[in-house]
Design a protein around this motif. Structure first.
Motif, mmCIF file in Angstrom:
data_model
loop_
_atom_site.group_PDB
_atom_site.id
_atom_site.type_symbol
_atom_site.label_atom_id
_atom_site.label_comp_id
_atom_site.label_asym_id
_atom_site.label_seq_id
_atom_site.Cartn_x
_atom_site.Cartn_y
_atom_site.Cartn_z
ATOM 1 N N SER A 118 0.810 -1.222 0.000
ATOM 2 C CA SER A 118 0.000 0.000 0.000
ATOM 3 C C SER A 118 0.843 1.271 0.000
ATOM 4 O O SER A 118 0.352 2.351 -0.328
ATOM 5 N N ASP A 119 2.118 1.158 0.351
ATOM 6 C CA ASP A 119 3.018 2.321 0.364
ATOM 7 C C ASP A 119 3.512 2.578 -1.062
ATOM 8 O O ASP A 119 4.486 1.984 -1.512
ATOM 9 N N VAL A 120 2.845 3.473 -1.748
ATOM 10 C CA VAL A 120 3.179 3.764 -3.146
ATOM 11 C C VAL A 120 4.587 4.323 -3.274
ATOM 12 O O VAL A 120 5.323 3.984 -4.204
ATOM 13 N N SER A 121 4.984 5.163 -2.332
ATOM 14 C CA SER A 121 6.304 5.807 -2.419
ATOM 15 C C SER A 121 7.442 4.794 -2.291
ATOM 16 O O SER A 121 8.548 5.036 -2.763
ATOM 17 N N GLY A 122 7.183 3.656 -1.658
ATOM 18 C CA GLY A 122 8.239 2.681 -1.461
ATOM 19 C C GLY A 122 8.363 1.659 -2.575
ATOM 20 O O GLY A 122 9.287 0.836 -2.561
ATOM 21 N N ARG A 123 7.452 1.685 -3.526
ATOM 22 C CA ARG A 123 7.471 0.680 -4.585
ATOM 23 C C ARG A 123 8.625 0.860 -5.552
ATOM 24 O O ARG A 123 9.229 -0.109 -6.014
ATOM 25 N N ASP A 124 8.907 2.086 -5.885
ATOM 26 C CA ASP A 124 9.805 2.391 -6.997
ATOM 27 C C ASP A 124 11.163 1.696 -6.873
ATOM 28 O O ASP A 124 11.609 1.008 -7.792
ATOM 29 N N SER A 125 11.818 1.863 -5.741
ATOM 30 C CA SER A 125 13.160 1.303 -5.582
ATOM 31 C C SER A 125 13.131 -0.222 -5.622
ATOM 32 O O SER A 125 14.036 -0.856 -6.184
ATOM 33 N N VAL A 126 12.087 -0.830 -5.044
ATOM 34 C CA VAL A 126 11.982 -2.296 -5.036
ATOM 35 C C VAL A 126 11.826 -2.821 -6.457
ATOM 36 O O VAL A 126 12.498 -3.785 -6.862
ATOM 37 N N LEU A 127 10.957 -2.192 -7.223
ATOM 38 C CA LEU A 127 10.699 -2.652 -8.585
ATOM 39 C C LEU A 127 11.905 -2.415 -9.495
ATOM 40 O O LEU A 127 12.252 -3.268 -10.310
ATOM 41 N N ARG A 128 12.536 -1.269 -9.352
ATOM 42 C CA ARG A 128 13.713 -0.984 -10.185
ATOM 43 C C ARG A 128 14.860 -1.949 -9.861
ATOM 44 O O ARG A 128 15.604 -2.370 -10.743
ATOM 45 N N GLN A 129 14.990 -2.292 -8.599
ATOM 46 C CA GLN A 129 16.033 -3.243 -8.194
ATOM 47 C C GLN A 129 15.757 -4.623 -8.795
ATOM 48 O O GLN A 129 16.677 -5.312 -9.243
ATOM 49 N N ALA A 130 14.482 -5.023 -8.821
ATOM 50 C CA ALA A 130 14.113 -6.319 -9.390
ATOM 51 C C ALA A 130 14.377 -6.351 -10.890
ATOM 52 O O ALA A 130 14.827 -7.364 -11.433
ATOM 53 N N VAL A 131 14.115 -5.240 -11.564
ATOM 54 C CA VAL A 131 14.384 -5.155 -13.003
ATOM 55 C C VAL A 131 15.890 -5.237 -13.251
ATOM 56 O O VAL A 131 16.359 -5.949 -14.141
ATOM 57 N N ALA A 132 16.667 -4.514 -12.445
ATOM 58 C CA ALA A 132 18.122 -4.514 -12.603
ATOM 59 C C ALA A 132 18.711 -5.901 -12.357
ATOM 60 O O ALA A 132 19.705 -6.281 -12.982
ATOM 61 N N ALA A 133 18.079 -6.678 -11.472
ATOM 62 C CA ALA A 133 18.564 -8.018 -11.158
ATOM 63 C C ALA A 133 18.091 -9.058 -12.166
ATOM 64 O O ALA A 133 18.470 -10.229 -12.078
ATOM 65 N N GLY A 134 17.269 -8.629 -13.119
ATOM 66 C CA GLY A 134 16.779 -9.559 -14.127
ATOM 67 C C GLY A 134 15.617 -10.418 -13.659
ATOM 68 O O GLY A 134 15.237 -11.382 -14.327
ATOM 69 N N LEU A 179 12.504 -9.273 -13.103
ATOM 70 C CA LEU A 179 11.297 -8.798 -13.775
ATOM 71 C C LEU A 179 11.690 -7.998 -15.007
ATOM 72 O O LEU A 179 12.747 -7.366 -15.037
ATOM 73 N N ALA A 180 10.812 -8.019 -16.016
ATOM 74 C CA ALA A 180 11.019 -7.186 -17.195
ATOM 75 C C ALA A 180 10.440 -5.798 -16.909
ATOM 76 O O ALA A 180 9.464 -5.665 -16.163
ATOM 77 N N HIS A 181 11.041 -4.796 -17.500
ATOM 78 C CA HIS A 181 10.575 -3.425 -17.266
ATOM 79 C C HIS A 181 9.107 -3.281 -17.646
ATOM 80 O O HIS A 181 8.342 -2.571 -16.968
ATOM 81 N N GLU A 182 8.693 -3.969 -18.708
ATOM 82 C CA GLU A 182 7.304 -3.867 -19.172
ATOM 83 C C GLU A 182 6.326 -4.374 -18.120
ATOM 84 O O GLU A 182 5.179 -3.929 -18.069
ATOM 85 N N GLN A 183 6.759 -5.296 -17.271
ATOM 86 C CA GLN A 183 5.878 -5.855 -16.253
ATOM 87 C C GLN A 183 5.538 -4.847 -15.164
ATOM 88 O O GLN A 183 4.472 -4.944 -14.542
ATOM 89 N N VAL A 184 6.430 -3.913 -14.923
ATOM 90 C CA VAL A 184 6.248 -3.006 -13.780
ATOM 91 C C VAL A 184 6.174 -1.543 -14.177
ATOM 92 O O VAL A 184 6.037 -0.679 -13.308
ATOM 93 N N ALA A 185 6.253 -1.255 -15.464
ATOM 94 C CA ALA A 185 6.326 0.140 -15.918
ATOM 95 C C ALA A 185 5.178 0.984 -15.375
ATOM 96 O O ALA A 185 5.376 2.136 -14.973
ATOM 97 N N GLU A 186 3.972 0.426 -15.347
ATOM 98 C CA GLU A 186 2.807 1.214 -14.910
ATOM 99 C C GLU A 186 2.860 1.544 -13.421
ATOM 100 O O GLU A 186 2.156 2.438 -12.954
ATOM 101 N N HIS A 187 3.705 0.817 -12.661
ATOM 102 C CA HIS A 187 3.789 1.061 -11.226
ATOM 103 C C HIS A 187 4.981 1.923 -10.839
ATOM 104 O O HIS A 187 5.135 2.277 -9.667
#
Length: 223
Positions: free
Chosen positions: A148-164, A166-174
């Motif tokens: 529910s913490d929208v502000s905390g999502r960004d770093s988690v998702l970007r880290q997952a993309v960088a680690a391979g 998740l694909a960027h397309e999977q999380v771009a909308e978030h």
């Protein structure tokens, strides 16, 4: 599934790895190993065999290769460290299906306040699920559980993309949108002037110039 050419390449890799560590691989054994490993991608097997060459001495076994395959499944304690974050409903978590399902089994115990029993239940279920996945040659696939913490999502998702994971397309909308550049000079506007901001494009500059001319025209003048 490996192609015929990739299976031939794998036979060469198995024989070469055995020789490097001081072993000899008979053709029959190589055939059985290839049959058991054919469900994995060749690059994954190449990395596992490279690790075998660094770590093994004297004997190459199927079990040793399987133990060194990077199949995307975190070690049990690592999976628990990931899963426990989900106790915070605000936290966004990126986890495998096995981690998610094991957490579902442990969560009632977490709610009851017994984290020790929850961890034991998690590890038991997770180990079983990963064993079943590996028997079926299923690689670990990562998914997102949005907190529910929208502000905390960004770093988690970007880290997952960088680690391979998740694909960027999977999380771009978030992901947070980049800050937009202003098109006009706000300070000049307060002073009664219409000016484009330094970062404005040519079209925007031209349009703002037109607006400025209209505002500067004498009152009552026809457009």
């Amino acid at each position: 599934m490996l192609t015929d050419h990739e299976q031939e390449r794998l036979v060469d890799l198995l024989a070469g790895t055995a020789e490097v560590i001081g072993d000899q691989l008979r053709p029959t054994a190589a055939v059985f190993m290839v049959a058991d490993l054919a469900g994995y991608a060749l690059p994954v097997l190449e990395r596992a065999l490279a690790t075998c060459r660094r770590e093994l001495k004297g004997r190459l076994s199927l079990a040793a290769i399987l133990e060194r395959i990077e199949d995307g499944h975190p070690a049990p304690n690592e999976a628990w460290a990931i899963a426990i974050r989900a106790a915070d409903e605000g936290a966004t978590v990126v986890w495998t299906g096995q981690t998610r399902d094991a957490w579902a089994a442990a969560y009632p115990l977490v709610l009851a306040g017994d984290k020790i029993a929850a961890r034991q239940a998690f590890l038991e279920v997770y180990t079983r699920l990963v064993k079943e996945a590996r028997a079926a040659r299923e690689l670990g696939s990562h998914h997102v559980s949005l907190g529910s913490d929208v502000s905390g999502r960004d770093s988690v998702l970007r880290q997952a993309v960088a680690a391979g994971q998740l694909a960027h397309e999977q999380v771009a909308e978030h992901l947070a949108l980049p800050a937009s550049n202003p098109t006009f000079n706000a300070v000049a506007l307060l002073e009664g002037r219409v000016e484009a901001a330094p970062g404005a494009d040519v079209r925007t500059r031209a349009r703002l110039a037109e607006v400025g001319e209209l505002l500067a025209a004498p009152a009552g003048r026809a457009a």
